[in-house]
Scaffold this active site. Structure first.
Site, PDB file in Angstrom:
ATOM      1  N   GLU A 148      54.973  47.268  14.165  1.00 55.63           N
ATOM      2  CA  GLU A 148      55.539  47.568  12.853  1.00 55.63           C
ATOM      3  C   GLU A 148      54.521  47.192  11.777  1.00 55.63           C
ATOM      4  OE1 GLU A 148      58.584  44.947  11.203  1.00 55.63           O
ATOM      5  OE2 GLU A 148      59.793  46.725  10.813  1.00 55.63           O
ATOM      6  N   GLU A 195      69.053  41.266  12.517  1.00 54.90           N
ATOM      7  CA  GLU A 195      68.613  42.601  12.091  1.00 54.90           C
ATOM      8  C   GLU A 195      67.100  42.530  11.920  1.00 54.90           C
ATOM      9  OE1 GLU A 195      70.456  45.182  11.928  1.00 54.90           O
ATOM     10  OE2 GLU A 195      72.471  44.347  11.913  1.00 54.90           O
ATOM     11  N   CYS A 209      62.728  48.769   7.250  1.00 61.18           N
ATOM     12  CA  CYS A 209      62.857  48.586   8.701  1.00 61.18           C
ATOM     13  C   CYS A 209      63.148  49.910   9.390  1.00 61.18           C
ATOM     14  CB  CYS A 209      63.972  47.589   8.984  1.00 61.18           C
ATOM     15  SG  CYS A 209      65.485  48.006   8.106  1.00 61.18           S
ATOM     16  N   LYS A 264      71.030  32.158   2.119  1.00 58.63           N
ATOM     17  CA  LYS A 264      69.639  31.844   1.779  1.00 58.63           C
ATOM     18  C   LYS A 264      68.883  33.165   1.621  1.00 58.63           C
ATOM     19  CE  LYS A 264      65.723  31.587   3.560  1.00 58.63           C
ATOM     20  NZ  LYS A 264      64.915  32.029   2.419  1.00 58.63           N
TER      21      LYS A 264
HETATM   22  P1  NAD Z   1      60.739  37.089   7.570  1.00 56.82           P
HETATM   23  O1  NAD Z   1      61.229  36.975   8.950  1.00 56.82           O
HETATM   24  O2  NAD Z   1      59.431  36.515   7.218  1.00 56.82           O
HETATM   25  O3  NAD Z   1      61.778  36.413   6.556  1.00 56.82           O
HETATM   26  C1  NAD Z   1      63.131  36.785   6.509  1.00 56.82           C
HETATM   27  C2  NAD Z   1      63.952  35.617   5.998  1.00 56.82           C
HETATM   28  O4  NAD Z   1      63.887  34.564   6.957  1.00 56.82           O
HETATM   29  C3  NAD Z   1      63.461  35.024   4.678  1.00 56.82           C
HETATM   30  O5  NAD Z   1      64.561  34.676   3.893  1.00 56.82           O
HETATM   31  C4  NAD Z   1      62.687  33.791   5.138  1.00 56.82           C
HETATM   32  O6  NAD Z   1      62.623  32.793   4.150  1.00 56.82           O
HETATM   33  C5  NAD Z   1      63.532  33.351   6.315  1.00 56.82           C
HETATM   34  N1  NAD Z   1      62.853  32.486   7.286  1.00 56.82           N
HETATM   35  C6  NAD Z   1      61.516  32.367   7.514  1.00 56.82           C
HETATM   36  N2  NAD Z   1      61.286  31.426   8.445  1.00 56.82           N
HETATM   37  C7  NAD Z   1      62.489  30.948   8.832  1.00 56.82           C
HETATM   38  C8  NAD Z   1      62.907  29.963   9.777  1.00 56.82           C
HETATM   39  N3  NAD Z   1      62.028  29.257  10.507  1.00 56.82           N
HETATM   40  N4  NAD Z   1      64.222  29.733   9.928  1.00 56.82           N
HETATM   41  C9  NAD Z   1      65.134  30.430   9.230  1.00 56.82           C
HETATM   42  N5  NAD Z   1      64.797  31.361   8.290  1.00 56.82           N
HETATM   43  C10 NAD Z   1      63.495  31.631   8.111  1.00 56.82           C
HETATM   44  O7  NAD Z   1      60.816  38.647   7.214  1.00 56.82           O
HETATM   45  P2  NAD Z   1      60.383  39.376   5.889  1.00 56.82           P
HETATM   46  O8  NAD Z   1      58.909  39.429   5.815  1.00 56.82           O
HETATM   47  O9  NAD Z   1      61.120  38.779   4.735  1.00 56.82           O
HETATM   48  O10 NAD Z   1      60.991  40.835   6.134  1.00 56.82           O
HETATM   49  C11 NAD Z   1      60.330  41.838   6.811  1.00 56.82           C
HETATM   50  C12 NAD Z   1      60.905  42.020   8.191  1.00 56.82           C
HETATM   51  O11 NAD Z   1      62.317  42.213   8.122  1.00 56.82           O
HETATM   52  C13 NAD Z   1      60.386  43.265   8.887  1.00 56.82           C
HETATM   53  O12 NAD Z   1      60.087  42.978  10.217  1.00 56.82           O
HETATM   54  C14 NAD Z   1      61.548  44.240   8.791  1.00 56.82           C
HETATM   55  O13 NAD Z   1      61.553  45.249   9.761  1.00 56.82           O
HETATM   56  C15 NAD Z   1      62.705  43.328   8.913  1.00 56.82           C
HETATM   57  N6  NAD Z   1      63.901  43.971   8.354  1.00 56.82           N
HETATM   58  C16 NAD Z   1      64.902  44.374   9.200  1.00 56.82           C
HETATM   59  C17 NAD Z   1      66.024  45.031   8.685  1.00 56.82           C
HETATM   60  C18 NAD Z   1      67.146  45.505   9.560  1.00 56.82           C
HETATM   61  O14 NAD Z   1      68.202  45.847   9.028  1.00 56.82           O
HETATM   62  N7  NAD Z   1      67.000  45.562  10.855  1.00 56.82           N
HETATM   63  C19 NAD Z   1      66.097  45.261   7.316  1.00 56.82           C
HETATM   64  C20 NAD Z   1      65.050  44.842   6.505  1.00 56.82           C
HETATM   65  C21 NAD Z   1      63.966  44.185   7.024  1.00 56.82           C
END
Ligand code: NAD
Length: 481
Positions: free
Chosen positions: A387, A253, A287, A178
């Site tokens: 963050e 992650e 991130c 997804k």
């Molecule tokens: P997000 O948590 O809003 O969304 C990430 C994914 O989760 C999306 O595909 C979203 O549709 C899905 N999602 C949302 N609600 C969900 C639920 N209830 N159940 C299952 N899936 C769900 O994050 P974002 O805004 O897309 O990304 C930014 C964040 O990601 C930042 O905090 C960043 O630091 C983190 N990030 C971490 C890494 C790493 O490698 N550690 C890499 C990139 C981004």
């Protein structure tokens, strides 16, 4: 047949990829994809619902019965095919990342290339892992965990897809992916690659949909054994909590507030540009971005002057222009978030050395922000603890090496860190005391075999190379009496 219809300039995506074929979405909700440089709608996507998701899970479950028993040579071969299929689409993936996300091309291309390399790194991992070990009357084998739900974030969607897919397939898992719904154009190119690679039917299924619909179904469905997630801490916590009901294995992650320690012996000509590069990685929407720069108080004035000068190189502009360092934020929501943190920093008493609130001059349209550097920052200020996920750097002064290490570790996060210094032995000593999953010395660098992942709130588990594959494995011991 892939149905990305070019309707005037607005693309329409209506299909998912299930059981080896593009299939029309059962879900009817339509979402606009908005170009962040000017706020224009560039695509419309029909999102999946729970039924599409369950169909994909069913296909993955059926495929696991045979794919879970493949040899490592068969899986290595599939990884090479995936590598080949994705490597010829680097230009298309980069273009999609630039257009739909506003990623600057000088970052987007290497990110996509890192994704391409992930398949070869996983192949090496498959060759190296001890799949069967025996001693006496005991045999231990490594077994795929089963059906994996892979959930990605928008800030480097194509890379996350490649990383997770390479590890899962290398382990012998079948997957339901997804991707971030905000990244549907990148995903569409990836689907064409998957189709081209001709994986066995049902091994890789992709449903484009919302997190609270498709993601939630993956997390609660008992036919999914493992979730590998990249995204925010809040959603990660929910996945861990809700996944417990079906004993999901999880890799999370999550976010970061990465420190860069500039040691007092660092050559500032190289160290300042290296520190700023780490801070403004991916327009700050990374991130791993090194958003806390810890500097020796004894050299503070010189460092401030040099940062102000060096900021001229961090030009805001068209992300497709290779000279642009900072592109727009991905969305209005992300623009508002960054603005609110800049305001908060000023309210809390930090001093703006560069940038500040509002749009940069000449960029009133779209979601452009000013790359901003705060000085006089205390580590307990909100802007130093939370963050921001935008181009906002906090400069924090320290008086001793011990204090620098203490400040670096005084964070709920522990994903990434940097150390800059002339004495390599000393830099290594400092690096070894930082509680983060990765520490880079003297500038940003990468190694596809080195593990990636966080301490503390930055997550659970690791990705990349053989470490990434291990996250999709169980061990089984057979003992003869
Ligand atoms: P997000 O948590 O809003 O969304 C990430 C994914 O989760 C999306 O595909 C979203 O549709 C899905 N999602 C949302 N609600 C969900 C639920 N209830 N159940 C299952 N899936 C769900 O994050 P974002 O805004 O897309 O990304 C930014 C964040 O990601 C930042 O905090 C960043 O630091 C983190 N990030 C971490 C890494 C790493 O490698 N550690 C890499 C990139 C981004």
């Amino acid at each position: 047949m892939n149905t990305v219809a070019e309707k005037s300039t607005i693309k329409t995506i209506t299909t998912h990829y299930i059981d080896g074929a593009f299939v029309e979405s059962h879900g009817q909700e339509v979402m606009d994809i908005v170009r962040p440089t000017d706020g224009q709608v560039i695509a419309r996507v029909r999102l999946a619902d729970e039924e599409d998701t369950r169909r994909a899970i069913g296909a993955a479950r059926r495929a696991f019965a045979t794919f879970g028993r493949t040899t490592k040579e068969e899986r290595a071969n599939i990884l090479r095919r995936l590598h080949q299929a994705v490597s010829v689409r680097v230009d298309d993936l980069t273009a999609a990342m630039v257009e739909e996300y506003g990623g600057v091309v000088q970052f987007a291309r290497p990110i996509v290339e890192t994704g391409v390399n992930a398949f070869l790194a996983a192949e090496k991992g498959v060759q190296e892992l001890p799949w069967t070990q025996s001693w006496g009357k005991t045999t231990v084998t490594l077994e795929p965990v089963g059906v994996a739900g892979l959930i990605t974030a928008w800030n480097a969607n194509a890379l996350f897809i490649c990383l997770k897919l390479a590890s899962a397939v290398g382990a012998g898992c079948t997957v339901v992916l997804k991707p971030s719904e905000l990244s549907s154009l990148q995903t569409q190119v990836m689907l064409e690659c998957l189709d081209e690679a001709k994986l066995p039917q049902g091994v890789c299924n992709v449903v484009i949909g919302r997190g609270d619909v498709v993601g939630a179904e993956l997390v609660r469905n008992p036919d999914v054994d493992k979730i590998s997630f990249t995204g925010s801490v809040g959603v990660g916590e929910g996945i861990m909590r809700d996944g417990a009901a079906t004993m999901k294995r999880v890799t999370l992650e999550l976010g970061g507030k990465s420190p860069t320690i500039l040691l007092d012996d660092a050559a500032l000509d190289q160290a300042i540009p290296a520190a700023l590069l780490m801070a403004f990685l991916n327009s700050g929407q990374a991130c791993a971005a090194g958003t806390r720069l810890l500097v020796p108080r004894s050299r503070l004035d010189d460092i401030k002057r040099r940062i102000r000068d060096a900021m001229r190189a961090f030009t805001v502009g068209d992300p497709a222009d290779p000279r642009t360092a900072i592109g727009p934020m991905v969305s209005q929501k992300q623009y508002d978030r960054v603005q609110s943190y800049i305001r908060k920093g000023i309210e809390e008493g930090a001093e703006v050395l560069a940038g500040g609130e509002g749009h940069p001059e000449g960029f009133a349209a779209g979601y452009f922000v000013k790359p901003t550097v705060f000085v006089n920052v205390k580590n307990d200020m909100t802007i130093a603890q939370e963050e921001i996920f935008g181009p906002v750097l906090c400069v924090i002064a320290y008086d001793s090496e011990e204090e620098a290490i203490r400040i670096a570790n005084d964070s709920k996060y522990g994903l990434h860190a940097g150390v800059l210094g002339a004495d390599l032995q000393r830099a290594r000593r400092v690096a070894s005391q930082i509680r983060a999953g990765r520490v880079v010395i003297n500038g940003m660098t990468d190694d596809p075999q080195a593990p990636w992942g966080g301490f503390k709130y930055s997550g659970v588990g690791r990705e990349y190379g053989r470490y990434g594959i291990e996250a999709f494995l169980e061990t089984r011991a057979i003992l003869e009496s």
